[in-house]
Write an enzyme that holds these catalytic residues in place. Structure first.
Site, PDB file in Angstrom:
ATOM      1  N   CYS A 100       0.860  -1.185   0.000  1.00 35.85           N
ATOM      2  CA  CYS A 100       0.000   0.000   0.000  1.00 35.85           C
ATOM      3  C   CYS A 100       0.896   1.235   0.000  1.00 35.85           C
ATOM      4  CB  CYS A 100      -0.886  -0.024   1.245  1.00 35.85           C
ATOM      5  SG  CYS A 100      -1.694   1.542   1.631  1.00 35.85           S
ATOM      6  N   CYS A 104      -3.369   7.631  -1.620  1.00 34.41           N
ATOM      7  CA  CYS A 104      -4.691   7.710  -2.274  1.00 34.41           C
ATOM      8  C   CYS A 104      -5.785   8.222  -1.341  1.00 34.41           C
ATOM      9  CB  CYS A 104      -5.115   6.347  -2.792  1.00 34.41           C
ATOM     10  SG  CYS A 104      -3.770   5.279  -3.258  1.00 34.41           S
ATOM     11  N   THR A 191      -4.404   4.871   7.365  1.00 29.12           N
ATOM     12  CA  THR A 191      -3.371   4.558   6.383  1.00 29.12           C
ATOM     13  C   THR A 191      -2.480   5.777   6.135  1.00 29.12           C
ATOM     14  OG1 THR A 191      -4.772   2.922   5.319  1.00 29.12           O
ATOM     15  CG2 THR A 191      -3.030   3.872   3.984  1.00 29.12           C
ATOM     16  N   GLU A 258      -0.419   1.826   9.148  1.00 30.17           N
ATOM     17  CA  GLU A 258      -1.683   2.246   9.742  1.00 30.17           C
ATOM     18  C   GLU A 258      -1.438   2.657  11.183  1.00 30.17           C
ATOM     19  OE1 GLU A 258      -2.049  -0.309   7.417  1.00 30.17           O
ATOM     20  OE2 GLU A 258      -3.397   0.837   6.130  1.00 30.17           O
ATOM     21  N   HIS A 293     -12.776   5.462  -2.920  1.00 27.51           N
ATOM     22  CA  HIS A 293     -11.766   4.530  -2.412  1.00 27.51           C
ATOM     23  C   HIS A 293     -12.058   3.092  -2.852  1.00 27.51           C
ATOM     24  CE1 HIS A 293      -8.021   4.523  -0.398  1.00 27.51           C
ATOM     25  NE2 HIS A 293      -8.353   3.566   0.431  1.00 27.51           N
ATOM     26  N   TYR A 297      -9.321   0.576  -5.134  1.00 27.44           N
ATOM     27  CA  TYR A 297      -8.893  -0.813  -4.924  1.00 27.44           C
ATOM     28  C   TYR A 297      -8.847  -1.612  -6.224  1.00 27.44           C
ATOM     29  CZ  TYR A 297      -8.705  -0.672   0.166  1.00 27.44           C
ATOM     30  OH  TYR A 297      -8.341  -0.405   1.454  1.00 27.44           O
ATOM     31  N   CYS A 300      -4.906  -0.358  -7.017  1.00 25.86           N
ATOM     32  CA  CYS A 300      -3.759  -0.696  -6.158  1.00 25.86           C
ATOM     33  C   CYS A 300      -3.646  -2.193  -5.919  1.00 25.86           C
ATOM     34  CB  CYS A 300      -3.831   0.073  -4.844  1.00 25.86           C
ATOM     35  SG  CYS A 300      -5.019  -0.556  -3.641  1.00 25.86           S
ATOM     36  N   GLU A 448      -6.691  -5.956   4.264  1.00 25.81           N
ATOM     37  CA  GLU A 448      -7.195  -4.673   3.803  1.00 25.81           C
ATOM     38  C   GLU A 448      -8.149  -4.838   2.622  1.00 25.81           C
ATOM     39  OE1 GLU A 448      -4.620  -1.647   2.054  1.00 25.81           O
ATOM     40  OE2 GLU A 448      -5.407  -0.263   3.541  1.00 25.81           O
TER      41      GLU A 448
HETATM   42 FE1  SF4 Z   1      -3.408   1.884   0.098  1.00 25.88          FE
HETATM   43 FE2  SF4 Z   1      -4.774   1.025  -1.997  1.00 25.88          FE
HETATM   44 FE3  SF4 Z   1      -5.948   2.625  -0.213  1.00 25.88          FE
HETATM   45 FE4  SF4 Z   1      -4.048   3.525  -1.899  1.00 25.88          FE
HETATM   46  S1  SF4 Z   1      -6.087   2.736  -2.455  1.00 25.88           S
HETATM   47  S2  SF4 Z   1      -4.222   3.975   0.276  1.00 25.88           S
HETATM   48  S3  SF4 Z   1      -2.686   1.774  -2.010  1.00 25.88           S
HETATM   49  S4  SF4 Z   1      -5.187   0.533   0.121  1.00 25.88           S
HETATM   50 FE    FE Z   2      -6.830   1.153   2.070  1.00 27.57          FE
END
Ligand code: SF4
Ligand code: FE
Length: 483
Positions: A100, A104, A191, A258, A293, A297, A300, A448
């Protein structure tokens, strides 16, 4: 200020007086702490790639607020093309870090707050949107990393914020003053919070009038008076504290982060407040941040999945099993699942639309479908990776055993796979699979995937709300000839 480099970002963190606790101790130099540094390196990658000409189009964008070039992580999406590029950027970062990369949450908060403040102002005549624009220009000009913070500790889940025995279970306003507000509470699972310059706080659920003290959004610097953070531990994290830590880490350079972020009566001036008691807009802010968000996902986790698929394929090569048809088929299945997630990320972006404020929002139904799939597919991808890797990924001796003059030779001899590959390379790749399946990076890839951006049930509620069953019934009636 121009776009920062990774190093400039790291140095900028040293200037902050962020109050951090790690394993029971106050840590002054968190930047060089072995448990934290890998997560800082991941964020640094979001800065370094912005300077690489081959990624310029993905990692940078032109700000609609200033007309200047900014890092896409600070950008307000101006088109569906921008939304698609966001997902592709996240896949790239996942590929480059295998973890991660944290930045983001800020980007998703900017886009959610920008449109929500516009609509709040329209109804209430408040000035949140203009203030937020000024704040975002400051963020863009200084190329900052911001922790977009949503999740409250929540206490008893059966009770609303105002019904909790302890009023601090949700972040709330304790005082309204002429010059600003004072807030108290905490945000959990944050995060990238320790390595962010600032925090952008949003409510965590839709609220009713009795909860209005909890309907609050604001920005504070990480080292503001009254803010402190308690670092979350990760599986196998103390391996990072071992002497010459290397092979056993699996991913030596990068990781996620985190923390619990506590706000003990923190003062926020009015120009940094973006929602204050307009409880009927808390739900909109939550839904929009969560929607963005959930789209994230689809980028990422796919990029990290690419690394895991690669690691599994290499493990098969090093074991001499690559030609077996069942191995090939398992790698196909992993790829199929991973690309399905990417398809969802791209689809909810391509189907996005313009908000009243002018930035672009994803197709919320498809974004929720995306995240719902993310709660499942990475588990199957991990299962297949473990299947291919073999049991050695969890029974192998430590690096210290391999380095031992007395027994190192035996480890070398008995853990050798195909002749052309050094034993240490086989160890490295198995440790990488371990790292992503159940080690430190499993926070970011496995668990996650389940709970980040909302647990599975949260998406099912959103899917139910948008499934438009009446329309589907009408279609069926029409075809069946029912009046
Ligand atoms: Fe982390 Fe993915 Fe959230 Fe970005 S989108 S903060 S990489 S979990
Ligand atoms: Fe996340």
């Amino acid at each position: 200020m121009a776009l920062m480099t990774g190093n400039e970002y790291i140095e900028s963190l040293r200037k902050l007086k962020t109050k951090v606790y790690i394993m029971g101790e106050r840590v002054e130099n968190f930047v060089d702490h072995p448990l934290v540094r890998p997560s800082i390196n991941s964020v640094a990658m979001t800065y370094d790639l912005a300077h690489d000409p081959q990624y310029e189009d993905l990692i940078t964008a032109t700000s609609n607020l200033t007309g200047k070039k900014v890092n896409r992580f600070c950008h307000l999406h101006q088109s569906t093309e921008d939304l698609v590029k966001k997902v592709k950027m996240q896949r790239l970062l996942g590929q480059k870090t295998g973890s991660c990369f944290q930045r983001c949450v800020g980007m998703d908060a900017f886009n959610a707050i920008y449109s929500t403040t516009f609509e709040t102002d329209k109804k209430y005549g408040t000035n949140y949107h203009e203030n937020f624009k000024k704040y975002l220009i400051y963020v863009q000009e200084n190329d900052l990393t911001i922790d977009g913070a949503m999740t409250d500790p929540k206490g008893d889940r059966a009770l609303s914020p105002s019904e909790q025995k302890d009023p601090d279970m949700y972040v709330h306003i304790v005082e309204k003053r002429e010059d600003g507000i004072v807030v108290r509470g905490a945000k959990a699972h944050q995060t990238g919070s320790i390595n962010s310059h600032e925090h952008l706080i949003m409510p965590t659920i839709a609220m009713k009038e009795e909860d209005k003290a909890y309907a609050v959004a604001f920005a504070v610097p990480s080292d503001a008076e009254g803010v402190f953070m308690i670092y979350g531990r990760q599986s196998c994290d103390t391996r990072k504290l071992e002497k010459n830590a290397d092979v056993d880490l699996g991913n030596k350079k990068f990781g996620g982060q985190e923390a619990l972020v506590v706000f003990e009566d923190v003062f926020v001036p009015w120009d940094k407040v973006f929602l204050c008691e307009e409880y009927d807009f808390a739900g909109m802010m939550v839904e929009r941040f969560a929607g963005y968000h959930r789209q994230s996902y689809g980028g990422c986790k796919v990029g990290v999945g690419d690394v895991l698929i690669g690691a599994a394929a290499l493990a098969a090569d090093y074991n001499g099993a690559a030609k077996a048809s069942h191995i090939k088929d398992k790698l196909i299945e992993m790829t199929h699942l991973n690309e399905t997630l990417f398809s969802c990320g791209i689809a909810c972006s391509a189907e996005g639309s313009k908000t009243q404020a002018g930035n672009y929002y994803i197709d919320n139904l498809l974004a929720n479908v995306c995240k719902q799939n993310v709660t499942r597919f990475p588990y199957e991808i991990v299962r297949l990776a473990e299947d291919i890797a073999g049991g050695l990924m969890v029974t192998m001796p430590s690096q210290a055993d391999f380095d031992s003059p007395e027994i190192g030779g035996y480890c070398e001899k008995y853990f050798k796979g195909v002749d052309s590959v050094p034993t240490v390379d086989r160890m490295r790749i198995l440790r990488l699979v371990e790292n992503m399946a159940l080690g430190a990076a499993a926070v970011g890839y496995r668990t996650e995937s389940m709970h980040g951006a909302g647990s599975p049930q949260a998406q099912r509620i959103m899917i139910a709300r948008q499934s438009n069953l009446e329309h589907k019934k009408a279609l069926a009636k029409e075809i069946a000839g029912i009046k």
